[in-house]
Motif scaffolding. Structure first.
Motif, PDB file in Angstrom:
ATOM      1  N   LEU A  36       0.837  -1.197   0.000  1.00 17.96           N
ATOM      2  CA  LEU A  36       0.000   0.000   0.000  1.00 17.96           C
ATOM      3  C   LEU A  36       0.872   1.247   0.000  1.00 17.96           C
ATOM      4  O   LEU A  36       1.972   1.256   0.562  1.00 17.96           O
ATOM      5  N   ALA A  37       0.369   2.288  -0.618  1.00 16.50           N
ATOM      6  CA  ALA A  37       0.963   3.621  -0.543  1.00 16.50           C
ATOM      7  C   ALA A  37      -0.164   4.626  -0.681  1.00 16.50           C
ATOM      8  O   ALA A  37      -1.023   4.484  -1.557  1.00 16.50           O
ATOM      9  N   ASP A  38      -0.195   5.597   0.206  1.00 14.20           N
ATOM     10  CA  ASP A  38      -1.232   6.633   0.174  1.00 14.20           C
ATOM     11  C   ASP A  38      -2.635   6.056   0.128  1.00 14.20           C
ATOM     12  O   ASP A  38      -3.524   6.559  -0.561  1.00 14.20           O
ATOM     13  N   GLY A  39      -2.836   4.961   0.866  1.00 17.55           N
ATOM     14  CA  GLY A  39      -4.164   4.379   0.979  1.00 17.55           C
ATOM     15  C   GLY A  39      -4.612   3.557  -0.208  1.00 17.55           C
ATOM     16  O   GLY A  39      -5.792   3.190  -0.294  1.00 17.55           O
ATOM     17  N   ARG A  40      -3.689   3.222  -1.110  1.00 17.88           N
ATOM     18  CA  ARG A  40      -4.038   2.438  -2.296  1.00 17.88           C
ATOM     19  C   ARG A  40      -3.117   1.226  -2.417  1.00 17.88           C
ATOM     20  O   ARG A  40      -1.953   1.275  -2.022  1.00 17.88           O
ATOM     21  N   VAL A  41      -3.651   0.149  -2.993  1.00 21.65           N
ATOM     22  CA  VAL A  41      -2.818  -1.014  -3.316  1.00 21.65           C
ATOM     23  C   VAL A  41      -2.036  -0.684  -4.577  1.00 21.65           C
ATOM     24  O   VAL A  41      -2.626  -0.416  -5.628  1.00 21.65           O
ATOM     25  N   VAL A  42      -0.707  -0.699  -4.490  1.00 23.54           N
ATOM     26  CA  VAL A  42       0.124  -0.269  -5.616  1.00 23.54           C
ATOM     27  C   VAL A  42       0.958  -1.392  -6.209  1.00 23.54           C
ATOM     28  O   VAL A  42       1.544  -1.228  -7.288  1.00 23.54           O
ATOM     29  N   ASN A  43       1.026  -2.543  -5.514  1.00 23.36           N
ATOM     30  CA  ASN A  43       1.854  -3.636  -6.037  1.00 23.36           C
ATOM     31  C   ASN A  43       1.520  -4.905  -5.272  1.00 23.36           C
ATOM     32  O   ASN A  43       0.918  -4.861  -4.189  1.00 23.36           O
ATOM     33  N   GLU A  44       1.897  -6.036  -5.827  1.00 23.40           N
ATOM     34  CA  GLU A  44       1.816  -7.300  -5.102  1.00 23.40           C
ATOM     35  C   GLU A  44       2.877  -8.239  -5.630  1.00 23.40           C
ATOM     36  O   GLU A  44       3.315  -8.129  -6.785  1.00 23.40           O
TER      37      GLU A  44
ATOM     38  N   ASP B  83      13.169  -9.368  -3.413  1.00 25.06           N
ATOM     39  CA  ASP B  83      12.068  -8.799  -4.203  1.00 25.06           C
ATOM     40  C   ASP B  83      11.224  -7.849  -3.355  1.00 25.06           C
ATOM     41  O   ASP B  83      10.775  -6.798  -3.830  1.00 25.06           O
ATOM     42  N   ILE B  84      11.003  -8.225  -2.104  1.00 21.31           N
ATOM     43  CA  ILE B  84      10.216  -7.386  -1.203  1.00 21.31           C
ATOM     44  C   ILE B  84      10.941  -6.061  -0.944  1.00 21.31           C
ATOM     45  O   ILE B  84      10.348  -4.984  -1.010  1.00 21.31           O
ATOM     46  N   LEU B  85      12.225  -6.150  -0.661  1.00 25.54           N
ATOM     47  CA  LEU B  85      13.003  -4.943  -0.403  1.00 25.54           C
ATOM     48  C   LEU B  85      13.031  -4.026  -1.624  1.00 25.54           C
ATOM     49  O   LEU B  85      12.927  -2.799  -1.497  1.00 25.54           O
ATOM     50  N   ALA B  86      13.156  -4.626  -2.812  1.00 23.58           N
ATOM     51  CA  ALA B  86      13.168  -3.823  -4.046  1.00 23.58           C
ATOM     52  C   ALA B  86      11.824  -3.125  -4.241  1.00 23.58           C
ATOM     53  O   ALA B  86      11.782  -1.957  -4.644  1.00 23.58           O
ATOM     54  N   ALA B  87      10.733  -3.841  -3.956  1.00 26.03           N
ATOM     55  CA  ALA B  87       9.407  -3.243  -4.104  1.00 26.03           C
ATOM     56  C   ALA B  87       9.207  -2.093  -3.127  1.00 26.03           C
ATOM     57  O   ALA B  87       8.687  -1.032  -3.478  1.00 26.03           O
ATOM     58  N   MET B  88       9.656  -2.288  -1.880  1.00 24.03           N
ATOM     59  CA  MET B  88       9.526  -1.230  -0.889  1.00 24.03           C
ATOM     60  C   MET B  88      10.368  -0.012  -1.258  1.00 24.03           C
ATOM     61  O   MET B  88       9.946   1.146  -1.089  1.00 24.03           O
ATOM     62  N   THR B  89      11.578  -0.263  -1.765  1.00 27.92           N
ATOM     63  CA  THR B  89      12.445   0.831  -2.194  1.00 27.92           C
ATOM     64  C   THR B  89      11.803   1.621  -3.330  1.00 27.92           C
ATOM     65  O   THR B  89      11.842   2.857  -3.357  1.00 27.92           O
ATOM     66  N   GLY B  90      11.172   0.904  -4.253  1.00 28.99           N
ATOM     67  CA  GLY B  90      10.501   1.565  -5.360  1.00 28.99           C
ATOM     68  C   GLY B  90       9.359   2.459  -4.886  1.00 28.99           C
ATOM     69  O   GLY B  90       9.179   3.570  -5.387  1.00 28.99           O
ATOM     70  N   ILE B  91       8.606   1.999  -3.907  1.00 28.06           N
ATOM     71  CA  ILE B  91       7.513   2.797  -3.355  1.00 28.06           C
ATOM     72  C   ILE B  91       8.059   4.030  -2.653  1.00 28.06           C
ATOM     73  O   ILE B  91       7.553   5.152  -2.829  1.00 28.06           O
ATOM     74  N   GLU B  92       9.107   3.843  -1.853  1.00 27.10           N
ATOM     75  CA  GLU B  92       9.700   4.979  -1.139  1.00 27.10           C
ATOM     76  C   GLU B  92      10.287   6.001  -2.106  1.00 27.10           C
ATOM     77  O   GLU B  92      10.186   7.213  -1.895  1.00 27.10           O
ATOM     78  N   ASP B  93      10.887   5.530  -3.204  1.00 30.17           N
ATOM     79  CA  ASP B  93      11.463   6.441  -4.194  1.00 30.17           C
ATOM     80  C   ASP B  93      10.395   7.293  -4.862  1.00 30.17           C
ATOM     81  O   ASP B  93      10.600   8.480  -5.119  1.00 30.17           O
ATOM     82  N   VAL B  94       9.247   6.673  -5.122  1.00 31.08           N
ATOM     83  CA  VAL B  94       8.143   7.407  -5.740  1.00 31.08           C
ATOM     84  C   VAL B  94       7.640   8.488  -4.806  1.00 31.08           C
ATOM     85  O   VAL B  94       7.336   9.616  -5.189  1.00 31.08           O
ATOM     86  N   LYS B  95       7.550   8.138  -3.500  1.00 28.57           N
ATOM     87  CA  LYS B  95       7.065   9.092  -2.501  1.00 28.57           C
ATOM     88  C   LYS B  95       8.061  10.234  -2.324  1.00 28.57           C
ATOM     89  O   LYS B  95       7.699  11.360  -2.078  1.00 28.57           O
TER      90      LYS B  95
END
Length: 273
Positions: free
Chosen positions: A245-253, A261-273
Protein backbone atom coordinates in the motif's frame (compact mmCIF):
# COMPACT_ATOMS: atom_id res chain seq x y z
CA UNK A 1 -10.48 3.13 17.76
CA UNK A 2 -7.22 2.43 19.59
CA UNK A 3 -5.43 -0.89 19.34
CA UNK A 4 -5.60 -1.38 23.10
CA UNK A 5 -9.38 -1.19 23.25
CA UNK A 6 -9.99 -2.95 19.96
CA UNK A 7 -7.88 -5.98 20.79
CA UNK A 8 -9.33 -6.75 24.22
CA UNK A 9 -11.32 -10.04 24.22
CA UNK A 10 -15.07 -9.48 23.93
CA UNK A 11 -17.01 -9.84 27.18
CA UNK A 12 -20.42 -9.03 28.59
CA UNK A 13 -24.00 -9.85 27.75
CA UNK A 14 -23.16 -10.87 24.18
CA UNK A 15 -22.42 -14.43 25.40
CA UNK A 16 -26.03 -15.48 25.00
CA UNK A 17 -26.73 -13.39 21.92
CA UNK A 18 -28.08 -15.11 18.83
CA UNK A 19 -27.64 -12.90 15.75
CA UNK A 20 -30.59 -12.27 13.49
CA UNK A 21 -28.50 -13.28 10.50
CA UNK A 22 -26.40 -16.42 10.16
CA UNK A 23 -22.90 -14.97 10.35
CA UNK A 24 -21.42 -18.48 10.17
CA UNK A 25 -22.82 -19.06 6.69
CA UNK A 26 -20.67 -19.05 3.58
CA UNK A 27 -17.35 -20.13 5.05
CA UNK A 28 -14.84 -20.06 2.16
CA UNK A 29 -12.88 -22.99 0.79
CA UNK A 30 -9.50 -23.02 -0.95
CA UNK A 31 -9.42 -20.74 -3.97
CA UNK A 32 -12.21 -18.52 -2.67
CA UNK A 33 -11.84 -15.20 -0.85
CA UNK A 34 -11.79 -15.57 2.92
CA UNK A 35 -12.03 -11.79 3.13
CA UNK A 36 -12.33 -8.96 0.62
CA UNK A 37 -12.54 -5.21 0.46
CA UNK A 38 -14.87 -3.60 -2.07
CA UNK A 39 -14.28 0.09 -2.80
CA UNK A 40 -13.21 0.49 0.83
CA UNK A 41 -12.72 4.12 1.86
CA UNK A 42 -11.65 5.47 5.24
CA UNK A 43 -11.06 9.12 6.06
CA UNK A 44 -10.58 11.13 9.22
CA UNK A 45 -11.53 14.74 9.85
CA UNK A 46 -13.54 17.12 7.69
CA UNK A 47 -12.96 19.81 5.11
CA UNK A 48 -9.39 21.04 4.80
CA UNK A 49 -8.29 18.75 7.64
CA UNK A 50 -9.55 15.55 6.01
CA UNK A 51 -6.98 12.75 5.92
CA UNK A 52 -7.61 9.79 3.62
CA UNK A 53 -6.34 6.53 5.12
CA UNK A 54 -7.89 4.18 2.54
CA UNK A 55 -8.66 5.43 -0.96
CA UNK A 56 -11.34 3.09 -2.36
CA UNK A 57 -9.37 -0.13 -1.96
CA UNK A 58 -10.37 -3.34 -3.74
CA UNK A 59 -8.50 -6.46 -2.63
CA UNK A 60 -9.14 -10.12 -1.84
CA UNK A 61 -7.44 -12.41 0.67
CA UNK A 62 -7.54 -15.99 -0.52
CA UNK A 63 -8.66 -18.73 1.85
CA UNK A 64 -6.00 -21.08 3.20
CA UNK A 65 -3.20 -18.73 2.16
CA UNK A 66 -0.78 -16.50 4.06
CA UNK A 67 -0.91 -12.84 2.99
CA UNK A 68 1.32 -10.02 4.23
CA UNK A 69 0.40 -6.34 3.94
CA UNK A 70 3.30 -3.88 3.66
CA UNK A 71 3.81 -0.22 2.95
CA UNK A 72 5.49 2.93 4.27
CA UNK A 73 4.40 4.49 7.53
CA UNK A 74 0.99 6.09 7.04
CA UNK A 75 0.21 4.04 3.93
CA UNK A 76 -3.01 2.63 5.42
CA UNK A 77 -1.90 -0.94 6.02
CA UNK A 78 -3.05 -1.17 9.66
CA UNK A 79 -6.25 0.74 8.84
CA UNK A 80 -7.01 -1.79 6.09
CA UNK A 81 -6.53 -4.72 8.43
CA UNK A 82 -8.59 -3.10 11.20
CA UNK A 83 -11.48 -2.41 8.80
CA UNK A 84 -11.28 -5.94 7.40
CA UNK A 85 -11.33 -7.40 10.93
CA UNK A 86 -14.24 -5.29 12.16
CA UNK A 87 -12.02 -3.38 14.60
CA UNK A 88 -12.68 -0.09 12.80
CA UNK A 89 -15.53 1.16 10.62
CA UNK A 90 -15.00 2.23 7.02
CA UNK A 91 -16.33 5.59 5.84
CA UNK A 92 -17.77 3.92 2.74
CA UNK A 93 -17.47 0.70 0.77
CA UNK A 94 -17.67 -2.80 2.21
CA UNK A 95 -15.47 -5.31 4.00
CA UNK A 96 -16.50 -8.96 3.74
CA UNK A 97 -15.59 -11.98 5.85
CA UNK A 98 -16.64 -14.81 3.58
CA UNK A 99 -20.07 -13.73 2.33
CA UNK A 100 -20.77 -11.54 5.36
CA UNK A 101 -20.78 -7.79 4.69
CA UNK A 102 -19.53 -6.22 7.92
CA UNK A 103 -21.29 -2.94 7.13
CA UNK A 104 -24.67 -4.69 7.54
CA UNK A 105 -24.01 -6.02 11.05
CA UNK A 106 -25.32 -4.54 14.26
CA UNK A 107 -22.90 -4.05 17.15
CA UNK A 108 -23.79 -7.33 18.82
CA UNK A 109 -23.52 -9.21 15.53
CA UNK A 110 -20.09 -7.69 14.96
CA UNK A 111 -19.03 -8.76 18.44
CA UNK A 112 -20.20 -12.29 17.73
CA UNK A 113 -18.38 -12.39 14.38
CA UNK A 114 -15.08 -11.21 15.87
CA UNK A 115 -15.43 -13.68 18.73
CA UNK A 116 -16.53 -16.70 16.70
CA UNK A 117 -14.88 -16.35 13.29
CA UNK A 118 -11.70 -14.32 13.72
CA UNK A 119 -8.43 -14.81 15.56
CA UNK A 120 -6.11 -11.96 16.52
CA UNK A 121 -2.39 -11.71 17.20
CA UNK A 122 -0.97 -8.30 18.02
CA UNK A 123 2.38 -6.76 18.78
CA UNK A 124 1.50 -6.16 22.42
CA UNK A 125 0.36 -9.79 23.05
CA UNK A 126 -2.85 -8.64 24.86
CA UNK A 127 -2.87 -11.40 27.43
CA UNK A 128 -4.88 -11.04 30.64
CA UNK A 129 -2.22 -10.76 33.38
CA UNK A 130 -4.26 -12.45 36.11
CA UNK A 131 -4.96 -15.56 34.02
CA UNK A 132 -2.65 -18.50 33.39
CA UNK A 133 -1.41 -19.28 29.90
CA UNK A 134 -4.01 -22.05 29.58
CA UNK A 135 -6.81 -19.71 30.67
CA UNK A 136 -5.67 -17.03 28.23
CA UNK A 137 -5.63 -19.57 25.40
CA UNK A 138 -9.19 -20.76 26.04
CA UNK A 139 -10.62 -17.35 26.98
CA UNK A 140 -12.40 -16.55 23.66
CA UNK A 141 -13.91 -20.05 23.53
CA UNK A 142 -14.97 -19.82 27.17
CA UNK A 143 -16.58 -16.40 26.62
CA UNK A 144 -18.47 -17.79 23.63
CA UNK A 145 -19.87 -20.51 25.88
CA UNK A 146 -18.38 -23.28 23.74
CA UNK A 147 -16.60 -26.39 24.91
CA UNK A 148 -12.86 -26.45 24.31
CA UNK A 149 -11.71 -29.30 22.04
CA UNK A 150 -9.20 -30.78 24.47
CA UNK A 151 -7.41 -32.91 21.87
CA UNK A 152 -6.92 -29.89 19.63
CA UNK A 153 -5.85 -27.77 22.63
CA UNK A 154 -3.21 -30.34 23.54
CA UNK A 155 -1.98 -30.60 19.95
CA UNK A 156 -1.67 -26.83 19.54
CA UNK A 157 0.03 -26.20 22.90
CA UNK A 158 2.40 -29.11 22.34
CA UNK A 159 3.27 -27.94 18.85
CA UNK A 160 3.96 -24.45 20.18
CA UNK A 161 6.14 -25.73 23.03
CA UNK A 162 3.80 -24.51 25.77
CA UNK A 163 2.98 -27.75 27.58
CA UNK A 164 5.25 -26.91 30.53
CA UNK A 165 4.13 -23.26 30.67
CA UNK A 166 0.35 -23.60 30.82
CA UNK A 167 0.10 -22.83 34.55
CA UNK A 168 2.34 -19.75 34.29
CA UNK A 169 0.94 -16.22 34.17
CA UNK A 170 2.15 -13.79 31.47
CA UNK A 171 4.62 -12.04 33.80
CA UNK A 172 6.36 -15.39 34.26
CA UNK A 173 6.84 -15.88 30.51
CA UNK A 174 9.32 -14.41 28.05
CA UNK A 175 8.10 -12.19 25.22
CA UNK A 176 8.39 -15.05 22.76
CA UNK A 177 6.46 -17.38 25.05
CA UNK A 178 3.73 -14.76 25.52
CA UNK A 179 3.36 -14.40 21.76
CA UNK A 180 3.19 -18.18 21.39
CA UNK A 181 0.32 -18.12 23.91
CA UNK A 182 -1.37 -15.47 21.75
CA UNK A 183 -0.86 -17.69 18.69
CA UNK A 184 -2.35 -20.66 20.53
CA UNK A 185 -5.33 -18.53 21.57
CA UNK A 186 -5.94 -17.66 17.92
CA UNK A 187 -5.54 -21.25 16.70
CA UNK A 188 -7.54 -23.12 19.37
CA UNK A 189 -10.85 -21.56 18.37
CA UNK A 190 -10.35 -22.59 14.69
CA UNK A 191 -11.28 -19.18 13.26
CA UNK A 192 -11.99 -18.43 9.61
CA UNK A 193 -9.06 -16.00 9.54
CA UNK A 194 -6.16 -15.08 11.80
CA UNK A 195 -5.27 -11.39 11.61
CA UNK A 196 -1.87 -10.25 12.87
CA UNK A 197 -0.87 -6.60 13.33
CA UNK A 198 2.95 -6.55 13.52
CA UNK A 199 2.87 -9.90 15.37
CA UNK A 200 6.68 -10.08 15.54
CA UNK A 201 7.24 -6.37 16.25
CA UNK A 202 8.27 -6.86 19.90
CA UNK A 203 10.29 -10.05 19.42
CA UNK A 204 13.94 -10.88 18.90
CA UNK A 205 14.96 -12.66 15.69
CA UNK A 206 14.70 -16.18 17.14
CA UNK A 207 11.27 -15.64 18.69
CA UNK A 208 10.13 -13.88 15.53
CA UNK A 209 11.09 -16.89 13.42
CA UNK A 210 9.23 -19.19 15.83
CA UNK A 211 6.01 -17.19 15.50
CA UNK A 212 6.27 -16.96 11.72
CA UNK A 213 6.86 -20.70 11.45
CA UNK A 214 3.77 -21.24 13.62
CA UNK A 215 1.68 -19.13 11.23
CA UNK A 216 3.19 -20.80 8.17
CA UNK A 217 2.41 -24.25 9.63
CA UNK A 218 -1.15 -23.16 10.45
CA UNK A 219 -1.69 -22.44 6.75
CA UNK A 220 0.14 -25.48 5.37
CA UNK A 221 -1.01 -28.09 7.88
CA UNK A 222 -4.29 -26.75 9.30
CA UNK A 223 -5.75 -25.05 6.19
CA UNK A 224 -5.86 -21.78 8.13
CA UNK A 225 -6.05 -18.33 6.51
CA UNK A 226 -3.54 -15.78 7.82
CA UNK A 227 -3.28 -12.05 7.06
CA UNK A 228 -0.59 -9.97 8.75
CA UNK A 229 0.56 -6.36 8.63
CA UNK A 230 4.34 -6.05 8.86
CA UNK A 231 7.18 -3.65 8.10
CA UNK A 232 9.71 -6.53 8.13
CA UNK A 233 10.71 -8.00 4.75
CA UNK A 234 11.91 -11.20 6.42
CA UNK A 235 8.51 -11.68 8.08
CA UNK A 236 6.71 -10.97 4.79
CA UNK A 237 8.85 -13.59 3.02
CA UNK A 238 7.02 -16.32 4.95
CA UNK A 239 3.80 -15.37 3.13
CA UNK A 240 2.36 -16.72 -0.11
CA UNK A 241 1.64 -13.18 -1.26
CA UNK A 242 2.61 -9.67 -0.28
CA UNK A 243 0.47 -6.66 -1.15
CA UNK A 244 1.90 -3.15 -0.94
CA UNK A 245 0.00 0.00 0.00
CA UNK A 246 0.96 3.62 -0.54
CA UNK A 247 -1.23 6.63 0.17
CA UNK A 248 -4.16 4.38 0.98
CA UNK A 249 -4.04 2.44 -2.30
CA UNK A 250 -2.82 -1.01 -3.32
CA UNK A 251 0.12 -0.27 -5.62
CA UNK A 252 1.85 -3.64 -6.04
CA UNK A 253 1.82 -7.30 -5.10
CA UNK A 254 4.30 -10.18 -5.17
CA UNK A 255 3.46 -13.87 -5.22
CA UNK A 256 5.86 -16.39 -3.66
CA UNK A 257 7.87 -13.47 -2.28
CA UNK A 258 11.63 -13.46 -1.69
CA UNK A 259 13.31 -11.00 0.65
CA UNK A 260 15.24 -9.25 -2.13
CA UNK A 261 12.07 -8.80 -4.20
CA UNK A 262 10.22 -7.39 -1.20
CA UNK A 263 13.00 -4.94 -0.40
CA UNK A 264 13.17 -3.82 -4.05
CA UNK A 265 9.41 -3.24 -4.10
CA UNK A 266 9.53 -1.23 -0.89
CA UNK A 267 12.45 0.83 -2.19
CA UNK A 268 10.50 1.57 -5.36
CA UNK A 269 7.51 2.80 -3.35
CA UNK A 270 9.70 4.98 -1.14
CA UNK A 271 11.46 6.44 -4.19
CA UNK A 272 8.14 7.41 -5.74
CA UNK A 273 7.07 9.09 -2.50
Amino acid sequence: MSNQSANTPETGSENSFTPATDINAGRPVAGEAAARAVNLHKSYGQGDTTVTALDHVNVEFEARKFTAIMGPSGSGKSTLMHCMAGLDTATSGSAFIGDTDLSTLRDKEMTALRRDRLGFIFQSFNLVPTLTAAENITLPTDIAGRKVDQNWFEEVTSRLGLTDRLKHRPAELSGGQQQRVACARALVSRPDIIFGDEPTGNLDSNSSAEVLNILRTAVDKDDQTVVIVTHDARAASYADRVIFLADGRVVNEILDPKIDDILAAMTGIEDVK
